[in-house]
Design a protein around this motif. Structure first.
Motif, short mmCIF file in Angstrom:
data_model
loop_
_atom_site.label_atom_id
_atom_site.label_comp_id
_atom_site.label_asym_id
_atom_site.label_seq_id
_atom_site.Cartn_x
_atom_site.Cartn_y
_atom_site.Cartn_z
N ALA A 134 9.67 5.83 1.55
CA ALA A 134 9.02 4.54 1.30
C ALA A 134 8.44 4.00 2.60
N GLY A 135 7.31 3.30 2.52
CA GLY A 135 6.64 2.81 3.71
C GLY A 135 7.55 2.01 4.63
N LEU A 136 8.39 1.14 4.03
CA LEU A 136 9.24 0.27 4.84
C LEU A 136 10.31 1.03 5.62
N GLN A 137 10.58 2.29 5.20
CA GLN A 137 11.53 3.12 5.99
C GLN A 137 10.84 3.76 7.19
N ASP A 138 9.57 3.53 7.30
CA ASP A 138 8.72 4.04 8.39
C ASP A 138 8.79 5.56 8.56
N PRO A 139 8.48 6.29 7.49
CA PRO A 139 8.40 7.75 7.60
C PRO A 139 7.03 8.12 8.19
N ASP A 140 6.75 9.43 8.26
CA ASP A 140 5.38 9.85 8.64
C ASP A 140 4.44 9.75 7.44
N ILE A 141 4.99 10.03 6.25
CA ILE A 141 4.17 10.06 5.03
C ILE A 141 4.81 9.15 3.98
N GLY A 142 4.06 8.16 3.50
CA GLY A 142 4.55 7.27 2.45
C GLY A 142 4.06 7.74 1.09
N PRO A 143 4.33 6.95 0.05
CA PRO A 143 3.85 7.31 -1.29
C PRO A 143 2.34 7.08 -1.39
N LEU A 144 1.71 7.73 -2.35
CA LEU A 144 0.30 7.44 -2.65
C LEU A 144 0.24 6.12 -3.41
N VAL A 145 -0.94 5.53 -3.44
CA VAL A 145 -1.02 4.15 -3.92
C VAL A 145 -0.71 4.01 -5.40
N SER A 146 -0.97 5.05 -6.20
CA SER A 146 -0.79 4.92 -7.65
C SER A 146 -0.44 6.27 -8.25
N ARG A 147 0.02 6.23 -9.50
CA ARG A 147 0.29 7.46 -10.24
C ARG A 147 -0.99 8.28 -10.40
N ASN A 148 -2.10 7.59 -10.65
CA ASN A 148 -3.39 8.28 -10.81
C ASN A 148 -3.74 9.07 -9.56
N GLN A 149 -3.54 8.43 -8.41
CA GLN A 149 -3.89 9.09 -7.15
C GLN A 149 -2.97 10.29 -6.92
N THR A 169 0.82 -1.22 0.00
CA THR A 169 0.00 0.00 0.00
C THR A 169 0.85 1.26 0.00
N GLY A 170 2.10 1.16 0.47
CA GLY A 170 2.96 2.34 0.61
C GLY A 170 2.87 2.97 1.98
N LYS A 171 2.02 2.43 2.87
CA LYS A 171 1.84 3.13 4.15
C LYS A 171 3.03 2.89 5.09
N PRO A 172 3.30 3.86 5.97
CA PRO A 172 4.41 3.72 6.91
C PRO A 172 4.30 2.43 7.72
N LEU A 173 5.45 1.82 7.98
CA LEU A 173 5.48 0.49 8.61
C LEU A 173 4.73 0.47 9.94
N LYS A 174 4.91 1.52 10.76
CA LYS A 174 4.22 1.53 12.06
C LYS A 174 2.71 1.49 11.88
#
Ligand code: NAD
Length: 483
Positions: A315-330, A94-99
């Protein structure tokens, strides 16, 4: 050896490719690289899945509730055991932060634990009619439930629908989202390995207009559970209406956090930012609008700015506060909204653009953005952006706050911040939303709290004991007693 995984359809206890042999590529939103191939299920796959769910229904519905509860407990324990692996997969997919993905895995286990605890407590009532009759009600499963799951919280939302459906004796055909669904497929494996009987859970991955549409329109489905956009929700409802099948719709939101002049801003601001940007703002219940009483506006903006500066993006796996959006469209859609906001006259604070540079160009990043000086009627204040964009509008009194809060087509969640208990309570009564939080927002995974919308945020309730009503129907039995 390639790390790219392949997943088929899971029908009648067997994993198999789609009958057409076609697949869909799942991309890593942080890198744009292929992460997995999933089956591209279609109508014939859905037909087979619904048949399997129908065949499994009588035995599962008649199974003593305590036995169903034990299977659910085992699934809960197993999710907890595999929590780290599931969270990493969810974060990457999904791209979401690991936490945040870890919190989703905890909530997923908790859904199964919670509904295991109530499976044998779904009680009926007895109704006094005098000496000649014995009248009572029972709650029966609806039957085959179709569950269409979005890409933003695949593991949580699948668990939220599966656990109460299973606890109350229903069977399931699930259609997870094509953009992100790997955790749902792993959850399916876990359910099977932990003893869920064959055919009780069937999963057909694929595209919305193919597998999703075929499932929503299937005449042998007895309930359609849908989470996603308003437009698709309306299409699902139309399809189900031809078969007179009930729907449970959890659609979007534009949820306000209302900050009164006497609010403790230092306590509020960290939660306001967390509420706005979970999963990069791709959250139906995100607090994506702040409504602030005019006297507190300057002090709030100063604190929000400082908070925004401290947010990390990656990137989500780096556990930032904000990850990427799910797609280019989004990503494009969110940028378009920021441009619309500029044209409408908002003041853009922080962010307002995509993130570029080493290793980032290929990902779908947008920096977190505040749009200050928003006003009623502006599109950025009305429409669900589904990205890391928080709008801020001002009000003078409680009446105006309520009017602004209720001035969109949604009504999912609201937050109210202030020290005057009377004022916060009056506002809580006026706000039209399925959940209202006072001096807090979200309350953990919220597994125990009934959740659902007013107006175009949908109808029916998920989570908590209310979900048991959504997944059952009442039968009244009246017995004449011979004398
Ligand atoms: P969507 O509503 O199109 O997709 C949600 C699910 O429905 C997916 O599994 C999809 O495959 C399926 N689907 C799509 N078309 C279908 C059809 N005709 N019949 C049956 N199923 C169908 O959502 P999206 O396009 O992926 O996202 C667009 C917007 O949806 C977002 O920007 C956001 O506003 C909203 N959204 C809301 C939530 C939420 O939690 N409420 C979740 C995801 C998306």
């Amino acid at each position: 050896m390639s790390e790219i995984q392949s997943y088929g359809c899971f029908v009648n206890g067997v994993w198999a490719p789609a009958r057409s042999g076609r697949t869909v590529e799942v991309l890593d939103p942080a890198t744009g690289k292929v992460l997995a191939h999933i089956a591209r299920g279609e109508k014939t796959d859905v037909d087979a899945a619904v048949q399997a769910a129908q065949r499994a229904l009588p035995a599962w519905a008649d199974c003593p509730p305590v036995q169903r509860a034990r299977v659910l407990s085992n699934i809960a324990r197993r999710i907890a055991q595999e929590q780290d692996r599931l969270a990493r997969l969810e974060s990457q997919d999904t791209g979401k932060p690991l936490k945040q993905a870890q919190a989703d895995a905890v909530a997923a286990a908790r859904f199964f634990e919670y509904y295991a605890g109530v499976a044998d407590k779904v009680l009926g009532t007895s109704i006094p009619l005098g000496q000649e009759f014995f009248d009572f009600t029972v709650r029966e499963p609806l039957g085959v439930t179709a569950q269409i799951v979005p890409w933003n919280y695949p593991l949580q939302i699948a668990s939220r629908g599966l656990a109460p459906a299973l606890a109350t004796g229903n069977t399931i055909v699930m259609k997870p989202a094509e953009l992100a669904c790997l955790s749902v497929l792993e959850l399916t494996r876990i359910c099977h390995e932990e003893g869920l009987p064959v055919g009780v859970l069937n999963v057909v991955p694929g595209l919305g207009h193919e597998a999703g549409a075929a499932l929503a329109a299937h005449p042998d489905v007895n309930l359609v559970v849908f989470t996603g956009s308003v437009a698709t929700g309306a299409a699902v409802m139309r399809a189900a209406s031809d078969n007179i099948v009930p729907v449970l719709l959890e659609l979007g939101g534009k949820s306000p956090n209302i900050v009164l002049a006497d609010a403790d801003l230092d306590a509020a601001v960290p939660t306001l930012l967390k509420a706005a940007f979970p999963n990069s703002g791709q959250t139906c219940s995100a607090g994506s609008r702040i409504l602030v009483q005019r006297q507190a506006h300057a002090a709030l903006i100063e604190r929000l700015r400082a908070g925004l500066d401290g947010l990390t993006v990656g990137a989500g796996l780096q556990d930032p506060d904000i990850g990427p959006l799910v797609s280019r469209n989004q990503q494009q859609k969110v940028q378009d909204y920021i441009s619309i906001g500029r044209d409408e006259g908002v003041e853009v604070i922080g962010g307002g653009r995509v993130l570029e540079g080493a290793n980032l160009d290929a990902g779908n990043f947008v920096l977190p953005t505040l749009l200050d000086q928003a006003r009623a009627g502006m599109r950025v204040h009305q429409e669900e952006i589904f990205g890391p964009v928080l709008t801020i509008a001002q009000f003078d009194d409680l009446e105006e706050a309520a009017a602004l809060a209720n001035g969109t087509e949604y009504g999912l969640v609201a937050g109210i911040w202030g020290r005057d208990v009377g004022a916060t309570h009056r506002l809580a009564q006026k706000v039209k939303a399925g959940q209202v939080f006072v001096n807090c927002y979200g309350a953990g995974g919220g597994v125990e709290l009934p959740f659902g919308g007013y107006r175009k945020s949908g109808f029916g309730r998920e989570k908590g004991l209310d979900a048991l009503l959504s997944y059952t129907q009442v039968k009244n039995i009246c017995v004449r007693i011979d004398r």
